[in-house]
Design a protein around this motif. Structure first.
Motif, mmCIF file in Angstrom:
data_model
loop_
_atom_site.group_PDB
_atom_site.id
_atom_site.type_symbol
_atom_site.label_atom_id
_atom_site.label_comp_id
_atom_site.label_asym_id
_atom_site.label_seq_id
_atom_site.Cartn_x
_atom_site.Cartn_y
_atom_site.Cartn_z
ATOM 1 N N PRO A 83 0.812 -1.225 0.000
ATOM 2 C CA PRO A 83 0.000 0.000 0.000
ATOM 3 C C PRO A 83 0.843 1.272 0.000
ATOM 4 N N ILE A 84 0.298 2.287 -0.625
ATOM 5 C CA ILE A 84 0.805 3.660 -0.527
ATOM 6 C C ILE A 84 -0.394 4.474 -0.064
ATOM 7 N N ARG A 85 -0.253 5.177 1.055
ATOM 8 C CA ARG A 85 -1.430 5.845 1.594
ATOM 9 C C ARG A 85 -1.100 7.172 2.248
ATOM 10 N N GLY A 86 -2.076 8.053 2.208
ATOM 11 C CA GLY A 86 -1.992 9.284 2.979
ATOM 12 C C GLY A 86 -2.498 8.993 4.377
ATOM 13 N N ARG A 87 -1.835 9.549 5.400
ATOM 14 C CA ARG A 87 -2.258 9.295 6.777
ATOM 15 C C ARG A 87 -2.332 10.592 7.564
ATOM 16 N N PHE A 88 -3.434 10.782 8.283
ATOM 17 C CA PHE A 88 -3.620 11.920 9.164
ATOM 18 C C PHE A 88 -3.624 11.428 10.602
ATOM 19 N N ASP A 89 -2.855 12.080 11.468
ATOM 20 C CA ASP A 89 -2.790 11.731 12.883
ATOM 21 C C ASP A 89 -3.588 12.739 13.704
ATOM 22 N N ILE A 90 -4.367 12.242 14.662
ATOM 23 C CA ILE A 90 -5.147 13.091 15.559
ATOM 24 C C ILE A 90 -4.702 12.759 16.984
ATOM 25 N N PRO A 91 -3.892 13.623 17.627
ATOM 26 C CA PRO A 91 -3.413 13.330 18.983
ATOM 27 C C PRO A 91 -4.576 13.206 19.969
ATOM 28 N N ILE A 92 -4.521 12.166 20.819
ATOM 29 C CA ILE A 92 -5.542 11.932 21.830
ATOM 30 C C ILE A 92 -4.962 12.170 23.222
ATOM 31 N N ASP A 93 -3.804 11.592 23.481
ATOM 32 C CA ASP A 93 -3.140 11.692 24.773
ATOM 33 C C ASP A 93 -1.640 11.571 24.522
ATOM 34 N N SER A 94 -0.854 11.711 25.534
ATOM 35 C CA SER A 94 0.597 11.611 25.396
ATOM 36 C C SER A 94 0.983 10.266 24.773
ATOM 37 N N GLY A 95 1.458 10.304 23.537
ATOM 38 C CA GLY A 95 1.877 9.101 22.836
ATOM 39 C C GLY A 95 0.777 8.356 22.105
ATOM 40 N N LEU A 96 -0.486 8.675 22.365
ATOM 41 C CA LEU A 96 -1.603 7.976 21.740
ATOM 42 C C LEU A 96 -2.254 8.869 20.689
ATOM 43 N N SER A 97 -2.445 8.322 19.495
ATOM 44 C CA SER A 97 -3.075 9.074 18.398
ATOM 45 C C SER A 97 -4.101 8.214 17.687
ATOM 46 N N ALA A 98 -5.152 8.859 17.201
ATOM 47 C CA ALA A 98 -6.063 8.212 16.256
ATOM 48 C C ALA A 98 -5.482 8.472 14.867
ATOM 49 N N ILE A 99 -5.633 7.520 13.958
ATOM 50 C CA ILE A 99 -5.126 7.692 12.601
ATOM 51 C C ILE A 99 -6.235 7.423 11.594
ATOM 52 N N ILE A 100 -6.202 8.164 10.498
ATOM 53 C CA ILE A 100 -7.114 7.979 9.370
ATOM 54 C C ILE A 100 -6.232 7.877 8.129
ATOM 55 N N PHE A 101 -6.488 6.886 7.283
ATOM 56 C CA PHE A 101 -5.628 6.689 6.123
ATOM 57 C C PHE A 101 -6.412 6.181 4.923
ATOM 58 N N ALA A 102 -5.868 6.421 3.725
ATOM 59 C CA ALA A 102 -6.471 5.939 2.474
ATOM 60 C C ALA A 102 -5.429 5.994 1.372
ATOM 61 N N GLY A 103 -5.570 5.106 0.388
ATOM 62 C CA GLY A 103 -4.663 5.142 -0.749
ATOM 63 C C GLY A 103 -4.728 3.889 -1.600
ATOM 64 N N PRO A 104 -3.994 3.874 -2.706
ATOM 65 C CA PRO A 104 -3.968 2.711 -3.592
ATOM 66 C C PRO A 104 -3.066 1.611 -3.043
ATOM 67 N N GLU A 105 -3.271 0.397 -3.559
ATOM 68 C CA GLU A 105 -2.427 -0.728 -3.156
ATOM 69 C C GLU A 105 -2.310 -1.732 -4.287
ATOM 70 N N ILE A 106 -1.247 -2.495 -4.257
ATOM 71 C CA ILE A 106 -1.042 -3.594 -5.196
ATOM 72 C C ILE A 106 -1.090 -4.881 -4.381
ATOM 73 N N ASN A 107 -1.969 -5.814 -4.763
ATOM 74 C CA ASN A 107 -2.093 -7.099 -4.083
ATOM 75 C C ASN A 107 -1.498 -8.183 -4.970
ATOM 76 N N TYR A 108 -0.592 -8.957 -4.405
ATOM 77 C CA TYR A 108 0.084 -10.046 -5.101
ATOM 78 C C TYR A 108 -0.248 -11.305 -4.312
ATOM 79 N N TYR A 109 -1.011 -12.242 -4.901
ATOM 80 C CA TYR A 109 -1.540 -13.342 -4.115
ATOM 81 C C TYR A 109 -1.695 -14.613 -4.936
ATOM 82 N N SER A 110 -1.848 -15.733 -4.230
ATOM 83 C CA SER A 110 -2.244 -16.982 -4.866
ATOM 84 C C SER A 110 -3.513 -17.460 -4.184
ATOM 85 N N GLU A 111 -4.455 -17.947 -4.970
ATOM 86 C CA GLU A 111 -5.716 -18.449 -4.438
ATOM 87 C C GLU A 111 -5.468 -19.739 -3.668
ATOM 88 N N ALA A 112 -6.405 -20.083 -2.781
ATOM 89 C CA ALA A 112 -6.299 -21.326 -2.018
ATOM 90 C C ALA A 112 -6.212 -22.517 -2.976
#
Length: 135
Positions: A83-112
């Motif tokens: 993934p490549i994503r933009g991320r916004f941090d929202i401080p809640i308390d000392s060291g603790l943050s809420a995060i919101i993120f979004a962006g494109p991704e490349i998935n490389y997989y094999s089916e079961a």
């Protein structure tokens, strides 16, 4: 077998929205992540997969740009996402943050049940919590 046990134990103590970072909001960060993932609309991948991975964040204009890797080898499926994503941090308390993120991704997989790897490009969005463990 030991790797699976380690991944299971780490998953018990963290969830997929938890990330551990090394620095404050305006510095580069290296985040580790583990937890369950349900890949959506990827044929042959129908189960929740335990994943592990990392993200590297570069600060940009009050937010950040993250580059990452998430990986899983479970339920007969090999699943890797970049993934490549933009991320916004929202401080809640000392060291603790809420995060919101979004962006494109490349998935490389094999089916079961197959060893043929396929590639799918997609988009993801999410939110979570992050606790800084090292300054």
């Amino acid at each position: 077998m030991h790797l699976r046990l380690i991944i299971i134990l780490i998953s018990i103590f963290t969830i997929s929205v938890s990330a551990f970072a090394q620095s404050s909001n305006f510095c580069t960060e290296f985040n580790l992540q583990t937890g369950p993932t349900l890949p959506d609309q990827i044929q042959g991948v129908t189960e929740i997969l335990p994943t592990w991975g990392f993200f590297y964040k570069i600060p940009m204009a009050g937010a950040g740009l993250e580059f990452g890797l998430l990986d899983s080898h479970a339920n007969g499926v090999d699943f890797t996402t970049l993934p490549i994503r933009g991320r916004f941090d929202i401080p809640i308390d000392s060291g603790l943050s809420a995060i919101i993120f979004a962006g494109p991704e490349i998935n490389y997989y094999s089916e079961a049940g197959t060893s043929n790897r396929l590639t799918v490009v997609g988009f993801h969005a999410g939110a979570g919590a992050m606790y800084h463990v090292i300054e």
